[in-house]
Design a protein around this motif. Structure first.
Motif, PDB file in Angstrom:
ATOM      1  N   ALA A   7       0.839  -1.199   0.000  1.00  0.00           N
ATOM      2  CA  ALA A   7       0.000   0.000   0.000  1.00  0.00           C
ATOM      3  C   ALA A   7       0.874   1.249   0.000  1.00  0.00           C
ATOM      4  O   ALA A   7       0.583   2.223  -0.707  1.00  0.00           O
ATOM      5  CB  ALA A   7      -0.931  -0.006   1.202  1.00  0.00           C
ATOM      6  N   MET A   8       1.953   1.216   0.763  1.00  0.00           N
ATOM      7  CA  MET A   8       2.865   2.358   0.807  1.00  0.00           C
ATOM      8  C   MET A   8       3.555   2.527  -0.552  1.00  0.00           C
ATOM      9  O   MET A   8       3.669   3.646  -1.063  1.00  0.00           O
ATOM     10  CB  MET A   8       3.914   2.179   1.906  1.00  0.00           C
ATOM     11  N   LEU A   9       3.982   1.421  -1.149  1.00  0.00           N
ATOM     12  CA  LEU A   9       4.627   1.488  -2.456  1.00  0.00           C
ATOM     13  C   LEU A   9       3.658   1.992  -3.524  1.00  0.00           C
ATOM     14  O   LEU A   9       4.033   2.786  -4.395  1.00  0.00           O
ATOM     15  CB  LEU A   9       5.176   0.116  -2.860  1.00  0.00           C
ATOM     16  N   ILE A  10       2.424   1.545  -3.442  1.00  0.00           N
ATOM     17  CA  ILE A  10       1.412   1.997  -4.406  1.00  0.00           C
ATOM     18  C   ILE A  10       1.165   3.494  -4.248  1.00  0.00           C
ATOM     19  O   ILE A  10       1.032   4.223  -5.230  1.00  0.00           O
ATOM     20  CB  ILE A  10       0.110   1.184  -4.255  1.00  0.00           C
ATOM     21  N   LYS A  11       1.136   3.953  -3.006  1.00  0.00           N
ATOM     22  CA  LYS A  11       0.939   5.384  -2.766  1.00  0.00           C
ATOM     23  C   LYS A  11       2.093   6.187  -3.365  1.00  0.00           C
ATOM     24  O   LYS A  11       1.868   7.218  -4.013  1.00  0.00           O
ATOM     25  CB  LYS A  11       0.834   5.665  -1.272  1.00  0.00           C
ATOM     26  N   ILE A  12       3.303   5.706  -3.196  1.00  0.00           N
ATOM     27  CA  ILE A  12       4.472   6.377  -3.777  1.00  0.00           C
ATOM     28  C   ILE A  12       4.371   6.373  -5.299  1.00  0.00           C
ATOM     29  O   ILE A  12       4.634   7.385  -5.957  1.00  0.00           O
ATOM     30  CB  ILE A  12       5.774   5.699  -3.306  1.00  0.00           C
ATOM     31  N   GLN A  13       3.957   5.236  -5.869  1.00  0.00           N
ATOM     32  CA  GLN A  13       3.782   5.139  -7.315  1.00  0.00           C
ATOM     33  C   GLN A  13       2.724   6.130  -7.800  1.00  0.00           C
ATOM     34  O   GLN A  13       2.894   6.747  -8.846  1.00  0.00           O
ATOM     35  CB  GLN A  13       3.379   3.716  -7.720  1.00  0.00           C
ATOM     36  N   GLN A  14       1.631   6.258  -7.051  1.00  0.00           N
ATOM     37  CA  GLN A  14       0.574   7.191  -7.438  1.00  0.00           C
ATOM     38  C   GLN A  14       1.095   8.627  -7.431  1.00  0.00           C
ATOM     39  O   GLN A  14       0.773   9.408  -8.328  1.00  0.00           O
ATOM     40  CB  GLN A  14      -0.627   7.082  -6.494  1.00  0.00           C
ATOM     41  N   GLU A  15       1.896   8.969  -6.443  1.00  0.00           N
ATOM     42  CA  GLU A  15       2.460  10.315  -6.382  1.00  0.00           C
ATOM     43  C   GLU A  15       3.383  10.568  -7.570  1.00  0.00           C
ATOM     44  O   GLU A  15       3.332  11.628  -8.188  1.00  0.00           O
ATOM     45  CB  GLU A  15       3.211  10.509  -5.061  1.00  0.00           C
ATOM     46  N   ARG A  16       4.201   9.587  -7.888  1.00  0.00           N
ATOM     47  CA  ARG A  16       5.089   9.715  -9.049  1.00  0.00           C
ATOM     48  C   ARG A  16       4.265   9.839 -10.326  1.00  0.00           C
ATOM     49  O   ARG A  16       4.591  10.617 -11.221  1.00  0.00           O
ATOM     50  CB  ARG A  16       6.025   8.521  -9.142  1.00  0.00           C
ATOM     51  N   GLU A  17       3.224   9.024 -10.407  1.00  0.00           N
ATOM     52  CA  GLU A  17       2.360   9.049 -11.585  1.00  0.00           C
ATOM     53  C   GLU A  17       1.700  10.416 -11.743  1.00  0.00           C
ATOM     54  O   GLU A  17       1.632  10.958 -12.854  1.00  0.00           O
ATOM     55  CB  GLU A  17       1.297   7.957 -11.450  1.00  0.00           C
ATOM     56  N   GLU A  18       1.238  10.987 -10.641  1.00  0.00           N
ATOM     57  CA  GLU A  18       0.609  12.309 -10.697  1.00  0.00           C
ATOM     58  C   GLU A  18       1.604  13.373 -11.149  1.00  0.00           C
ATOM     59  O   GLU A  18       1.253  14.266 -11.927  1.00  0.00           O
ATOM     60  CB  GLU A  18       0.008  12.664  -9.335  1.00  0.00           C
ATOM     61  N   LYS A  19       2.844  13.275 -10.681  1.00  0.00           N
ATOM     62  CA  LYS A  19       3.876  14.228 -11.116  1.00  0.00           C
ATOM     63  C   LYS A  19       4.151  14.090 -12.604  1.00  0.00           C
ATOM     64  O   LYS A  19       4.269  15.081 -13.323  1.00  0.00           O
ATOM     65  CB  LYS A  19       5.166  14.024 -10.321  1.00  0.00           C
ATOM     66  N   LEU A  20       4.256  12.839 -13.059  1.00  0.00           N
ATOM     67  CA  LEU A  20       4.503  12.614 -14.486  1.00  0.00           C
ATOM     68  C   LEU A  20       3.330  13.096 -15.331  1.00  0.00           C
ATOM     69  O   LEU A  20       3.522  13.637 -16.421  1.00  0.00           O
ATOM     70  CB  LEU A  20       4.795  11.137 -14.752  1.00  0.00           C
ATOM     71  N   GLN A  21       2.127  12.923 -14.816  1.00  0.00           N
ATOM     72  CA  GLN A  21       0.948  13.404 -15.532  1.00  0.00           C
ATOM     73  C   GLN A  21       0.981  14.928 -15.617  1.00  0.00           C
ATOM     74  O   GLN A  21       0.682  15.497 -16.675  1.00  0.00           O
ATOM     75  CB  GLN A  21      -0.333  12.946 -14.832  1.00  0.00           C
ATOM     76  N   ALA A  22       1.362  15.587 -14.529  1.00  0.00           N
ATOM     77  CA  ALA A  22       1.454  17.050 -14.535  1.00  0.00           C
ATOM     78  C   ALA A  22       2.518  17.516 -15.532  1.00  0.00           C
ATOM     79  O   ALA A  22       2.307  18.501 -16.259  1.00  0.00           O
ATOM     80  CB  ALA A  22       1.768  17.560 -13.134  1.00  0.00           C
ATOM     81  N   HIS A  23       3.648  16.805 -15.591  1.00  0.00           N
ATOM     82  CA  HIS A  23       4.694  17.143 -16.564  1.00  0.00           C
ATOM     83  C   HIS A  23       4.178  16.965 -17.990  1.00  0.00           C
ATOM     84  O   HIS A  23       4.480  17.779 -18.872  1.00  0.00           O
ATOM     85  CB  HIS A  23       5.941  16.293 -16.357  1.00  0.00           C
TER      86      HIS A  23
END
Length: 151
Positions: A7-23
């Motif tokens: 769950a913690m790893l997925i949360k980190i992945q989601q944050e990275r994904e959101e940053k990449l989406q913003a980029h």
């Protein structure tokens, strides 16, 4: 415990994904702006040529004609330069999109892994409960056979 880690790893992945989406969104906007500039230059060139042709119908002096040709050349150079910038912006937007989609795919794979793990754990618990229920029923049956029956 393992699911909490995932769950913690997925949360980190989601944050990275959101940053990449913003980029990606930012790169897409930059591309659209570059495209508008390119189209604006091309439209301006067309308009300028049309206006110059109308003026030229009345007659142009050689100096005016030279200035006209020179300015068209400068517009062509600007259009070519903006075309290169447009291609670079398009490539950057596409690269960022692919990075975002790859991160999204990775997150979804992790979520699926966790889901399968939870399903396997649930199935294991159900089997254990069924085994316990069968064992209890078997013990009850054996007790009832061994007890003297009163009629």
């Amino acid at each position: 415990m393992i699911n909490q880690r995932f769950a913690m790893l997925i949360k980190i992945q989601q944050e990275r994904e959101e940053k990449l989406q913003a980029h990606f969104v930012k790169a897409q906007q930059f591309y659209q702006q570059a495209e508008q500039k390119y189209q604006g230059l091309a439209d301006y060139r067309t308009d300028y040529i049309q206006q110059s042709q109308q003026q030229g119908a009345a007659g142009l002096q050689s100096r005016q004609y030279t200035q006209f040709i020179s300015f068209i050349g400068k517009l062509d150079q600007a259009i070519q330069q903006q075309g290169r910038a447009l291609q670079q912006a398009k490539a950057a937007a596409e690269q960022r999109k692919q990075s975002w989609l790859a991160m999204q795919k990775k997150r979804k794979a992790m979520e699926l892994l966790v889901q399968r793990g939870e399903q396997a754990e649930l199935l294991k618990q159900l089997k254990q409960e069924q085994k316990n229920a069968d064992e209890y029923a078997s013990q009850q049956f054996m007790r009832s056979r061994n007890e003297p029956q009163m009629y």
